[in-house]
Design a protein around this motif. Sequence first.
Motif, PDB file in Angstrom:
ATOM      1  N   LYS A   1       0.865  -1.177   0.000  1.00 16.36           N
ATOM      2  CA  LYS A   1       0.000   0.000   0.000  1.00 16.36           C
ATOM      3  C   LYS A   1       0.902   1.227   0.000  1.00 16.36           C
ATOM      4  O   LYS A   1       1.825   1.332   0.801  1.00 16.36           O
ATOM      5  CB  LYS A   1      -0.874  -0.010   1.248  1.00 16.36           C
ATOM      6  N   GLN A   2       0.642   2.164  -0.900  1.00 11.74           N
ATOM      7  CA  GLN A   2       1.457   3.376  -0.997  1.00 11.74           C
ATOM      8  C   GLN A   2       0.763   4.525  -0.276  1.00 11.74           C
ATOM      9  O   GLN A   2      -0.424   4.747  -0.454  1.00 11.74           O
ATOM     10  CB  GLN A   2       1.675   3.757  -2.450  1.00 11.74           C
ATOM     11  N   THR A   3       1.555   5.234   0.537  1.00 10.87           N
ATOM     12  CA  THR A   3       1.058   6.391   1.269  1.00 10.87           C
ATOM     13  C   THR A   3       2.061   7.519   1.111  1.00 10.87           C
ATOM     14  O   THR A   3       3.263   7.284   1.162  1.00 10.87           O
ATOM     15  CB  THR A   3       0.914   6.062   2.768  1.00 10.87           C
ATOM     16  N   THR A   4       1.581   8.725   0.909  1.00 10.14           N
ATOM     17  CA  THR A   4       2.502   9.859   0.833  1.00 10.14           C
ATOM     18  C   THR A   4       2.764  10.397   2.229  1.00 10.14           C
ATOM     19  O   THR A   4       1.915  10.321   3.109  1.00 10.14           O
ATOM     20  CB  THR A   4       1.933  10.982  -0.062  1.00 10.14           C
ATOM     21  N   SER A   5       3.958  10.936   2.407  1.00 10.08           N
ATOM     22  CA  SER A   5       4.343  11.477   3.705  1.00 10.08           C
ATOM     23  C   SER A   5       5.350  12.602   3.479  1.00 10.08           C
ATOM     24  O   SER A   5       5.693  12.928   2.349  1.00 10.08           O
ATOM     25  CB  SER A   5       4.947  10.369   4.573  1.00 10.08           C
ATOM     26  N   ILE A   6       5.819  13.174   4.573  1.00  9.39           N
ATOM     27  CA  ILE A   6       6.805  14.248   4.543  1.00  9.39           C
ATOM     28  C   ILE A   6       8.029  13.788   5.319  1.00  9.39           C
ATOM     29  O   ILE A   6       7.919  13.192   6.387  1.00  9.39           O
ATOM     30  CB  ILE A   6       6.252  15.536   5.197  1.00  9.39           C
ATOM     31  N   CYS A   7       9.213  14.069   4.792  1.00  8.88           N
ATOM     32  CA  CYS A   7      10.461  13.696   5.469  1.00  8.88           C
ATOM     33  C   CYS A   7      10.563  14.439   6.800  1.00  8.88           C
ATOM     34  O   CYS A   7      10.258  15.618   6.889  1.00  8.88           O
ATOM     35  CB  CYS A   7      11.653  14.030   4.574  1.00  8.88           C
ATOM     36  N   ALA A   8      11.031  13.739   7.817  1.00  8.51           N
ATOM     37  CA  ALA A   8      11.054  14.284   9.172  1.00  8.51           C
ATOM     38  C   ALA A   8      12.400  14.860   9.594  1.00  8.51           C
ATOM     39  O   ALA A   8      12.547  15.302  10.709  1.00  8.51           O
ATOM     40  CB  ALA A   8      10.670  13.180  10.158  1.00  8.51           C
ATOM     41  N   PHE A   9      13.379  14.871   8.720  1.00  6.77           N
ATOM     42  CA  PHE A   9      14.712  15.233   9.167  1.00  6.77           C
ATOM     43  C   PHE A   9      14.977  16.729   9.236  1.00  6.77           C
ATOM     44  O   PHE A   9      15.667  17.187  10.116  1.00  6.77           O
ATOM     45  CB  PHE A   9      15.774  14.556   8.299  1.00  6.77           C
ATOM     46  N   CYS A  10      14.499  17.516   8.325  1.00  6.14           N
ATOM     47  CA  CYS A  10      14.776  18.956   8.389  1.00  6.14           C
ATOM     48  C   CYS A  10      13.510  19.721   8.021  1.00  6.14           C
ATOM     49  O   CYS A  10      12.466  19.142   7.793  1.00  6.14           O
ATOM     50  CB  CYS A  10      15.937  19.326   7.472  1.00  6.14           C
ATOM     51  N   SER A  11      13.608  20.999   7.921  1.00  5.33           N
ATOM     52  CA  SER A  11      12.419  21.805   7.678  1.00  5.33           C
ATOM     53  C   SER A  11      12.156  22.070   6.198  1.00  5.33           C
ATOM     54  O   SER A  11      11.307  22.880   5.868  1.00  5.33           O
ATOM     55  CB  SER A  11      12.559  23.136   8.410  1.00  5.33           C
ATOM     56  N   VAL A  12      12.834  21.372   5.300  1.00  3.32           N
ATOM     57  CA  VAL A  12      12.583  21.563   3.864  1.00  3.32           C
ATOM     58  C   VAL A  12      11.209  21.000   3.493  1.00  3.32           C
ATOM     59  O   VAL A  12      10.472  21.602   2.744  1.00  3.32           O
ATOM     60  CB  VAL A  12      13.700  20.912   3.018  1.00  3.32           C
ATOM     61  N   GLY A  13      10.856  19.852   4.024  1.00  2.00           N
ATOM     62  CA  GLY A  13       9.541  19.273   3.771  1.00  2.00           C
ATOM     63  C   GLY A  13       9.461  18.456   2.502  1.00  2.00           C
ATOM     64  O   GLY A  13       8.467  18.512   1.781  1.00  2.00           O
ATOM     65  N   CYS A  14      10.483  17.671   2.196  1.00  2.00           N
ATOM     66  CA  CYS A  14      10.490  16.832   0.997  1.00  2.00           C
ATOM     67  C   CYS A  14       9.406  15.760   1.090  1.00  2.00           C
ATOM     68  O   CYS A  14       9.115  15.247   2.162  1.00  2.00           O
ATOM     69  CB  CYS A  14      11.853  16.163   0.824  1.00  2.00           C
ATOM     70  N   GLY A  15       8.832  15.431  -0.053  1.00  4.80           N
ATOM     71  CA  GLY A  15       7.771  14.433  -0.105  1.00  4.80           C
ATOM     72  C   GLY A  15       8.323  13.031  -0.208  1.00  4.80           C
ATOM     73  O   GLY A  15       9.312  12.782  -0.892  1.00  4.80           O
ATOM     74  N   LEU A  16       7.656  12.093   0.460  1.00  3.20           N
ATOM     75  CA  LEU A  16       8.037  10.686   0.444  1.00  3.20           C
ATOM     76  C   LEU A  16       6.863   9.844  -0.008  1.00  3.20           C
ATOM     77  O   LEU A  16       5.704  10.223   0.175  1.00  3.20           O
ATOM     78  CB  LEU A  16       8.436  10.215   1.847  1.00  3.20           C
ATOM     79  N   VAL A  17       7.165   8.691  -0.589  1.00  5.78           N
ATOM     80  CA  VAL A  17       6.167   7.657  -0.836  1.00  5.78           C
ATOM     81  C   VAL A  17       6.584   6.482   0.034  1.00  5.78           C
ATOM     82  O   VAL A  17       7.679   5.947  -0.100  1.00  5.78           O
ATOM     83  CB  VAL A  17       6.114   7.236  -2.320  1.00  5.78           C
TER      84      VAL A  17
END
Length: 192
Positions: free
Chosen positions: A46-62
């Motif tokens: 199952k694919q879910t989108t999320s946001i990277c938690a490491f810095c404040s840039v806010g890169c998108g993750l799958v």
Amino acid sequence: MQMQRRTFLKTTAAAVTATAFTGLGPAFALDNVVKEAGECKIQWSKQTTSICAFCSVGCGLVVHANKSTGRVVNVEGNSDHPINRGSLCAKGASSIQMTVNADRPTKCMYRAPYSDSFEVKDWEWCKKRIAKLIKKSRDESFEKKNADGNVVNRTMGIASLGSAALDNEECYAMHSFMRSLGLVYVEHQARI
């Protein structure tokens, strides 16, 4: 024959360009690359989108999770995300370790005041303790009226620092909760 420097540079540039693009042809078009990448997705997840938690840039993750177990099996950059367009830094690329990591703490370590050692506590105990301390701090620092007699209903003894790992809905919920407690100092990591 003696070749001039300018002629040598032109010839070299033409040769490098021809060599670089020879054989690539229309098969190298970006549409084909995206299509092939889409076909390589993990079919049983199952694919879910999320946001990277490491810095404040806010890169998108799958995030790919096993449909039967719910366990995260893969994390990759989201090619549809406007910030990173599928690319990730080294930390973002290793973000699967936040969930799938044998070294990740599974219990809370608590050190009582004036103690020199830690105790292992479960999450339920920790959540109750955090709620109790929030209530205690709020009750001790709550102001119904300011010095001029105006109703302010605020607490100056607690502050909140948000996370870049939260999406808009989570930020809204957290902000609403903090404001309902009467917090004045509500900040976000991206502004620091």
